[in-house]
Motif scaffolding. Structure first.
Motif, PDB file in Angstrom:
ATOM      1  N   UNK A 127       2.244  -4.309   4.508  1.00 53.85           N
ATOM      2  CA  UNK A 127       1.691  -4.342   3.147  1.00 53.85           C
ATOM      3  C   UNK A 127       1.456  -2.906   2.689  1.00 53.85           C
ATOM      4  N   UNK A 128       2.160  -2.510   1.640  1.00 53.13           N
ATOM      5  CA  UNK A 128       2.058  -1.130   1.144  1.00 53.13           C
ATOM      6  C   UNK A 128       1.460  -1.034  -0.257  1.00 53.13           C
ATOM      7  N   UNK A 129       1.413  -2.131  -0.981  1.00 55.75           N
ATOM      8  CA  UNK A 129       0.937  -2.064  -2.364  1.00 55.75           C
ATOM      9  C   UNK A 129       1.873  -1.271  -3.249  1.00 55.75           C
ATOM     10  N   UNK A 134      -6.079   4.529  -0.038  1.00 49.43           N
ATOM     11  CA  UNK A 134      -4.802   3.823   0.039  1.00 49.43           C
ATOM     12  C   UNK A 134      -4.413   3.615   1.495  1.00 49.43           C
ATOM     13  N   UNK A 135      -4.319   2.380   1.907  1.00 55.89           N
ATOM     14  CA  UNK A 135      -4.041   2.053   3.300  1.00 55.89           C
ATOM     15  C   UNK A 135      -2.780   1.197   3.386  1.00 55.89           C
ATOM     16  N   UNK A 136      -1.883   1.594   4.283  1.00 59.85           N
ATOM     17  CA  UNK A 136      -0.724   0.763   4.606  1.00 59.85           C
ATOM     18  C   UNK A 136      -1.100  -0.089   5.808  1.00 59.85           C
ATOM     19  N   UNK A 181      -0.542   4.186 -10.222  1.00 56.52           N
ATOM     20  CA  UNK A 181      -1.629   4.966  -9.646  1.00 56.52           C
ATOM     21  C   UNK A 181      -1.257   6.440  -9.534  1.00 56.52           C
ATOM     22  N   UNK A 182      -0.033   6.717  -9.135  1.00 60.13           N
ATOM     23  CA  UNK A 182       0.391   8.104  -8.999  1.00 60.13           C
ATOM     24  C   UNK A 182       0.444   8.809 -10.342  1.00 60.13           C
TER      25      UNK A 182
END
Length: 297
Positions: free
Chosen positions: A149-151, A53-55, A158-159
Motif C-alpha cells: 500500500x503506497x497511497x 507518509x508510510x509505505x 500532495x507533492x
C-alpha cells in the motif's frame, strides 16, 4: 584621521545608541538565521511529510518472523529508504485489538488471523512518485509479500501542495531578509542624520564624505559578520535543545547538527557571508538617505 579610525567613527560619536542598535540586530540575526536552519534541517515540509507518509507492505500469513526481519533488512538497503519497522504477527495482532477491541474470539477460532507487515518511510528528499514506485516494484514481486500500500493515487496532489508550501516558506525567509535590510537601512539613515554635524566637521577638515561613508559601511559590515555567526549558532543550539525537549518537533525538523554534515551547509555559509554585504549596502543606503552634504562647500 585615517581610514581605520573611520571604521569606528560611529562608535566614538554615538556608542550607547549604537550598542542598542546592534543588540536589536543580534536578535534579528538570531531569528532569520534560526528560520534558515529550521528550513534546512526539515527541508521545508519534506521531513514532516516523509514521517507521515508510510509505505505498508503486508506479508502473507505463513511468513515467519525471521523471514519478515530478513525482508526488512533488505528494504533498508534501498537508496530512497530512511527507516523500516517490521511488525511481526504478534505485534500486528496487538495493534488490531487496540483498534478493534472485543474481537479476541477471532484468534480462538483459527489462530492469529493478522499477518506481519513492514512500515517503510522514505528520506525527505526522496519522497517522490518515482522513488515510491521503486520501493513498490522491489517488494511486490517477493513471494512473501501479499500487498503493498503506497497511497500513490493521492501522492501527486500532495507533492504539488508540498512544493507550494515550500515556496511559501522560502518566500517568508526572503521577506524576513528584506525586513532585516529595511530596519538596518532606517537605523543607518537615522544615525547618519543625527551625526551630520559631526561628519560636516570632519569634512571641513579635509576628510572626504566618500571616505566617511565607506568607512562607516565597512565598520557596520565587520560588526555584522562578527555577530551573525554567534547569533546563528545560538539559534542552532536553541533549536537543538527544543527538539530534545519536544520529540514531536524532532520529527518535523530533524537534527540541526545534520545541516553541518549535509549538502545544505553551503547555504549556511552563504547566509553568513551575505549578512555583512547586506549591512554594508544598508549603511550606504542610509548615508544617501540622510542627504549629507559638505556644509563647507
Amino acid at each position: 584621521m585615517n581610514k581605520v579610525s573611520l571604521i569606528w567613527i560611529d562608535w566614538k560619536l554615538a556608542g550607547k545608541s549604537l550598542a542598542r542598535e546592534w543588540l536589536n540586530r543580534f536578535v534579528m540575526f538570531f531569528l532569520v538565521g534560526g528560520f534558515l536552519l529550521t528550513m534546512l534541517a526539515g527541508k521545508g515540509v519534506n521531513r514532516f511529510l516523509s514521517e507521515q507518509w508510510v509505505v505498508n507492505a503486508v506479508l502473507r500469513l505463513n511468513v515467519s518472523a525471521a523471514e519478515g526481519v530478513g525482508i526488512a533488512a533488505k528494504a533498508r538497503k534501498m537508496a530512497a529508504v530512511r527507516s523500516v519497522v517490521y511488525k511481526d504477527p504478534e505485534a500486528a495482532w496487538s495493534e488490531f485489538l487496540a483498534d478493534y477491541p472485543g474481537l479476541e474470539s477471532l484468534r480462538l477460532e483459527g489462530g492469529n488471523p493478522v499477518p506481519g507487515y513492514l512500515q517503510i518511510r522514505l528520506l525527505p528528499e526522496r519522497l517522490t512518485a518515482e522513488d515510491i514506485a521503486a520501493v513498490e516494484n522491489a517488494l511486490k514481486p517477493l513471494p512473501q509479500v501479499e500487498k503493498v500500500f503506497t497511497g500513490a493515487k493521492t501522492l501527486p496532489r500532495l507533492l504539488r501542495v508540498r512544493e507550494w508550501v515550500n515556496l511559501a516558506l522560502w518566500g517568508f525567509f526572503l521577506l524576513l531578509s528584506v525586513l532585516l535590510f529595511s530596519v538596518c537601512a532606517m537605523q543607518e539613515a537615522s544615525r547618519a542624520r543625527a551625526l551630520r554635524s559631526d561628519f560636516g566637521f570632519l569634512a571641513d577638515r579635509g576628510i572626504s564624505p566618500a571616505a566617511i561613508m565607506t568607512g562607516r559601511a565597512a565598520g557596520s559590515a565587520l560588526v555584522a559578520g562578527l555577530l551573525a555567526l554567534p547569533a546563528t549558532g545560538a539559534a542552532g543550539m536553541v533549536i537543538s535543545a527544543a527538539t530534545v525537549r519536544f520529540p514531536a518537533l524532532a520529527s518535523i525538523l530533524g537534527p540541526v547538527e545534520g545541516v553541518v554534515r549535509s549538502g545544505a551547509f553551503p547555504f549556511v555559509v552563504l547566509y553568513l557571508a551575505t549578512v555583512p554585504c547586506l549591512i554594508f549596502v544598508a549603511s550606504l543606503y542610509g548615508w544617501r538617505a540622510s542627504k549629507f552634504h559638505n556644509p563647507g562647500k
